[in-house]
Motif scaffolding. Structure first.
Motif, PDB file in Angstrom:
ATOM      1  N   LEU A  81      -4.321  -8.555  -3.960  1.00  0.00           N
ATOM      2  CA  LEU A  81      -4.596  -7.357  -4.672  1.00  0.00           C
ATOM      3  C   LEU A  81      -5.587  -7.700  -6.209  1.00  0.00           C
ATOM      4  O   LEU A  81      -6.494  -7.127  -6.375  1.00  0.00           O
ATOM      5  CB  LEU A  81      -3.322  -6.900  -5.186  1.00  0.00           C
ATOM      6  N   ILE A  82      -5.345  -8.847  -6.497  1.00  0.00           N
ATOM      7  CA  ILE A  82      -6.101  -9.440  -7.700  1.00  0.00           C
ATOM      8  C   ILE A  82      -7.432  -9.404  -7.461  1.00  0.00           C
ATOM      9  O   ILE A  82      -8.459  -9.080  -8.089  1.00  0.00           O
ATOM     10  CB  ILE A  82      -5.284 -10.520  -8.315  1.00  0.00           C
ATOM     11  N   LEU A  83      -7.799 -10.216  -6.292  1.00  0.00           N
ATOM     12  CA  LEU A  83      -9.034 -10.381  -5.944  1.00  0.00           C
ATOM     13  C   LEU A  83      -9.830  -9.051  -5.474  1.00  0.00           C
ATOM     14  O   LEU A  83     -10.838  -8.910  -5.996  1.00  0.00           O
ATOM     15  CB  LEU A  83      -9.214 -11.280  -4.749  1.00  0.00           C
ATOM     16  N   ALA A  84      -9.277  -8.367  -4.970  1.00  0.00           N
ATOM     17  CA  ALA A  84      -9.696  -7.103  -4.663  1.00  0.00           C
ATOM     18  C   ALA A  84     -10.210  -6.105  -5.834  1.00  0.00           C
ATOM     19  O   ALA A  84     -11.188  -5.544  -5.976  1.00  0.00           O
ATOM     20  CB  ALA A  84      -8.923  -6.226  -3.623  1.00  0.00           C
ATOM     21  N   ALA A  85      -9.283  -6.159  -6.501  1.00  0.00           N
ATOM     22  CA  ALA A  85      -9.303  -5.463  -8.094  1.00  0.00           C
ATOM     23  C   ALA A  85     -10.804  -6.048  -8.884  1.00  0.00           C
ATOM     24  O   ALA A  85     -11.512  -5.179  -9.166  1.00  0.00           O
ATOM     25  CB  ALA A  85      -8.171  -5.661  -8.737  1.00  0.00           C
ATOM     26  N   HIS A  86     -10.724  -7.328  -8.631  1.00  0.00           N
ATOM     27  CA  HIS A  86     -12.046  -7.838  -9.274  1.00  0.00           C
ATOM     28  C   HIS A  86     -13.090  -7.401  -8.810  1.00  0.00           C
ATOM     29  O   HIS A  86     -14.537  -7.208  -9.098  1.00  0.00           O
ATOM     30  CB  HIS A  86     -11.907  -9.623  -9.529  1.00  0.00           C
ATOM     31  N   GLN A 132      -9.068   6.806  -7.482  1.00  0.00           N
ATOM     32  CA  GLN A 132      -8.169   6.874  -6.171  1.00  0.00           C
ATOM     33  C   GLN A 132      -8.619   5.984  -5.047  1.00  0.00           C
ATOM     34  O   GLN A 132      -7.810   5.420  -4.667  1.00  0.00           O
ATOM     35  CB  GLN A 132      -7.518   8.420  -5.834  1.00  0.00           C
ATOM     36  N   ASP A 133      -9.910   6.183  -4.890  1.00  0.00           N
ATOM     37  CA  ASP A 133     -10.182   5.369  -3.710  1.00  0.00           C
ATOM     38  C   ASP A 133     -10.189   3.813  -4.104  1.00  0.00           C
ATOM     39  O   ASP A 133     -10.101   3.161  -3.005  1.00  0.00           O
ATOM     40  CB  ASP A 133     -11.688   5.793  -3.032  1.00  0.00           C
ATOM     41  N   LYS A 134     -10.445   3.436  -5.252  1.00  0.00           N
ATOM     42  CA  LYS A 134     -10.293   1.995  -5.592  1.00  0.00           C
ATOM     43  C   LYS A 134      -8.996   1.499  -5.299  1.00  0.00           C
ATOM     44  O   LYS A 134      -8.817   0.511  -4.861  1.00  0.00           O
ATOM     45  CB  LYS A 134     -11.187   1.741  -7.072  1.00  0.00           C
ATOM     46  N   LEU A 135      -7.942   2.517  -5.926  1.00  0.00           N
ATOM     47  CA  LEU A 135      -6.703   1.912  -5.999  1.00  0.00           C
ATOM     48  C   LEU A 135      -6.312   1.628  -4.532  1.00  0.00           C
ATOM     49  O   LEU A 135      -5.453   0.695  -4.223  1.00  0.00           O
ATOM     50  CB  LEU A 135      -5.990   2.908  -6.729  1.00  0.00           C
ATOM     51  N   ASN A 136      -6.762   2.597  -3.755  1.00  0.00           N
ATOM     52  CA  ASN A 136      -6.395   2.590  -2.116  1.00  0.00           C
ATOM     53  C   ASN A 136      -6.839   1.359  -1.764  1.00  0.00           C
ATOM     54  O   ASN A 136      -6.125   0.517  -0.825  1.00  0.00           O
ATOM     55  CB  ASN A 136      -7.036   3.718  -1.319  1.00  0.00           C
ATOM     56  N   LYS A 137      -8.062   1.023  -1.881  1.00  0.00           N
ATOM     57  CA  LYS A 137      -8.467  -0.192  -1.311  1.00  0.00           C
ATOM     58  C   LYS A 137      -7.957  -1.530  -1.841  1.00  0.00           C
ATOM     59  O   LYS A 137      -7.641  -2.486  -0.866  1.00  0.00           O
ATOM     60  CB  LYS A 137     -10.196  -0.378  -1.739  1.00  0.00           C
ATOM     61  N   ILE A 138      -7.512  -1.417  -3.105  1.00  0.00           N
ATOM     62  CA  ILE A 138      -6.850  -2.591  -3.636  1.00  0.00           C
ATOM     63  C   ILE A 138      -5.456  -2.740  -3.110  1.00  0.00           C
ATOM     64  O   ILE A 138      -4.909  -3.961  -2.679  1.00  0.00           O
ATOM     65  CB  ILE A 138      -6.663  -2.437  -5.279  1.00  0.00           C
ATOM     66  N   LEU A 139      -4.740  -1.724  -2.891  1.00  0.00           N
ATOM     67  CA  LEU A 139      -3.464  -1.893  -2.131  1.00  0.00           C
ATOM     68  C   LEU A 139      -3.696  -2.274  -0.957  1.00  0.00           C
ATOM     69  O   LEU A 139      -2.782  -2.835  -0.060  1.00  0.00           O
ATOM     70  CB  LEU A 139      -2.641  -0.388  -2.458  1.00  0.00           C
ATOM     71  N   GLU A 140      -4.537  -1.750  -0.144  1.00  0.00           N
ATOM     72  CA  GLU A 140      -4.793  -2.094   1.281  1.00  0.00           C
ATOM     73  C   GLU A 140      -5.099  -3.608   1.298  1.00  0.00           C
ATOM     74  O   GLU A 140      -4.785  -4.260   2.490  1.00  0.00           O
ATOM     75  CB  GLU A 140      -6.045  -1.326   1.833  1.00  0.00           C
ATOM     76  N   ALA A 141      -6.053  -4.337   0.517  1.00  0.00           N
ATOM     77  CA  ALA A 141      -6.099  -5.391   0.554  1.00  0.00           C
ATOM     78  C   ALA A 141      -4.994  -6.366   0.489  1.00  0.00           C
ATOM     79  O   ALA A 141      -4.841  -7.494   1.001  1.00  0.00           O
ATOM     80  CB  ALA A 141      -7.027  -5.817  -0.725  1.00  0.00           C
ATOM     81  N   ALA A 142      -3.988  -5.997  -0.345  1.00  0.00           N
ATOM     82  CA  ALA A 142      -2.673  -6.536  -0.569  1.00  0.00           C
ATOM     83  C   ALA A 142      -1.886  -6.421   0.794  1.00  0.00           C
ATOM     84  O   ALA A 142      -1.385  -7.498   1.262  1.00  0.00           O
ATOM     85  CB  ALA A 142      -1.683  -5.870  -1.590  1.00  0.00           C
ATOM     86  N   ILE A 143      -1.914  -5.463   1.828  1.00  0.00           N
ATOM     87  CA  ILE A 143      -1.136  -5.040   2.801  1.00  0.00           C
ATOM     88  C   ILE A 143      -1.764  -5.914   3.961  1.00  0.00           C
ATOM     89  O   ILE A 143      -1.003  -6.391   4.817  1.00  0.00           O
ATOM     90  CB  ILE A 143      -1.183  -3.647   3.125  1.00  0.00           C
ATOM     91  N   LEU A 144      -3.223  -6.399   3.894  1.00  0.00           N
ATOM     92  CA  LEU A 144      -3.798  -7.108   4.725  1.00  0.00           C
ATOM     93  C   LEU A 144      -3.549  -8.505   4.765  1.00  0.00           C
ATOM     94  O   LEU A 144      -4.075  -9.324   5.731  1.00  0.00           O
ATOM     95  CB  LEU A 144      -5.427  -6.806   4.649  1.00  0.00           C
ATOM     96  N   ALA A 145      -2.572  -9.140   3.420  1.00  0.00           N
ATOM     97  CA  ALA A 145      -2.603 -10.418   3.471  1.00  0.00           C
ATOM     98  C   ALA A 145      -1.784 -11.166   4.266  1.00  0.00           C
ATOM     99  O   ALA A 145      -0.768 -10.485   5.035  1.00  0.00           O
ATOM    100  CB  ALA A 145      -1.709 -10.631   1.984  1.00  0.00           C
ATOM    101  N   PRO A 146      -1.936 -12.377   4.522  1.00  0.00           N
ATOM    102  CA  PRO A 146      -1.017 -12.992   5.558  1.00  0.00           C
ATOM    103  C   PRO A 146       0.393 -13.105   5.115  1.00  0.00           C
ATOM    104  O   PRO A 146       0.519 -13.448   3.580  1.00  0.00           O
ATOM    105  CB  PRO A 146      -1.828 -14.281   5.944  1.00  0.00           C
TER     106      PRO A 146
END
Ligand SMILES: Cc1cc2nc3c(=O)[nH]c(=O)nc-3n(C[C@H](O)[C@H](O)[C@H](O)COP(=O)(O)O)c2cc1C
Length: 167
Positions: free
Chosen positions: A105-110, A23-37
């Motif tokens: 999202l894709i880069l954070a997942a990797h 769950q914490d990885k999923l949260n970080k990945i989604l947060e990375a998407a939200i931080l996009a410009p």
């Protein structure tokens, strides 16, 4: 991971294990998407996180490959044209913004050891039907999200001389 290594080693994963995604990885990945410009910071996108368990047959109507439904999650990025910045000549940036968020999202997942594969060749009517998308959401990309069961391959790219112009 160093950014240069991240972009070199990220690849389109087309085989997944069913190992659960923390769950914490999923949260970080989604947060990375939200931080996009996004243009004018309008954030005109929605990310739909779909659990695949028990829904594999239905989800394969969206994209028919076996590997599409092997991972614990499939994520769909939708553009919301009514919310986005529009240039003076009428160009709407919702899809560009959704694509940037999806790239984050894709880069954070990797970076967290998870695999993804950007999918554009999905059936939009099936996606709308199965995800019950309201008219204002335009699905632009899907990806599985899970642990890879395949290996990195050497990247094939056109020579920089074809892609980059110095003027
Ligand atoms: C906009 C976009 C759409 C794509 N659509 C698909 C697709 O529908 N199915 C698929 O298997 N791969 C798809 N891909 C993955 C590309 O084939 C892949 O990124 C490209 O071959 C480069 O390989 P790499 O991601 O391993 O570096 C897509 C990639 C992008 C960026």
């Amino acid at each position: 991971m160093e950014f240069s290594e991240l972009i070199q080693k990220r690849y389109s994963v087309r085989a997944y294990t069913s190992k659960p995604v923390e769950q914490d990885k999923l949260n970080k990945i989604l947060e990375a998407a939200i931080l996009a410009p996004t243009a004018a910071n309008r954030q005109p996108f929605r990310l739909i996180v779909i659990k695949t368990e028990g829904r594999q047959a239905e989800l394969k109507r969206i994209y028919g490959r076996d590997w599409f439904v092997q991972a614990p999650f499939v994520v769909c990025a939708c553009a919301v044209k009514a919310e986005s910045w529009v240039r003076k000549d009428g160009k709407n940036y919702a899809e560009v913004d959704a694509a940037i968020a999806f790239t984050h999202l894709i880069l954070a997942a990797h970076d967290l050891g998870l695999g993804t594969c950007w999918i554009a060749a999905f059936d939009p009517a099936a996606a709308r039907d199965i995800l019950k998308l309201p008219a204002e959401l335009d699905p632009v990309a899907f990806t599985p999200l899970g642990y890879p069961a395949d290996e990195w391959k050497t990247k094939k790219r056109r020579p920089s001389s074809e892609l980059i112009q110095h003027i």
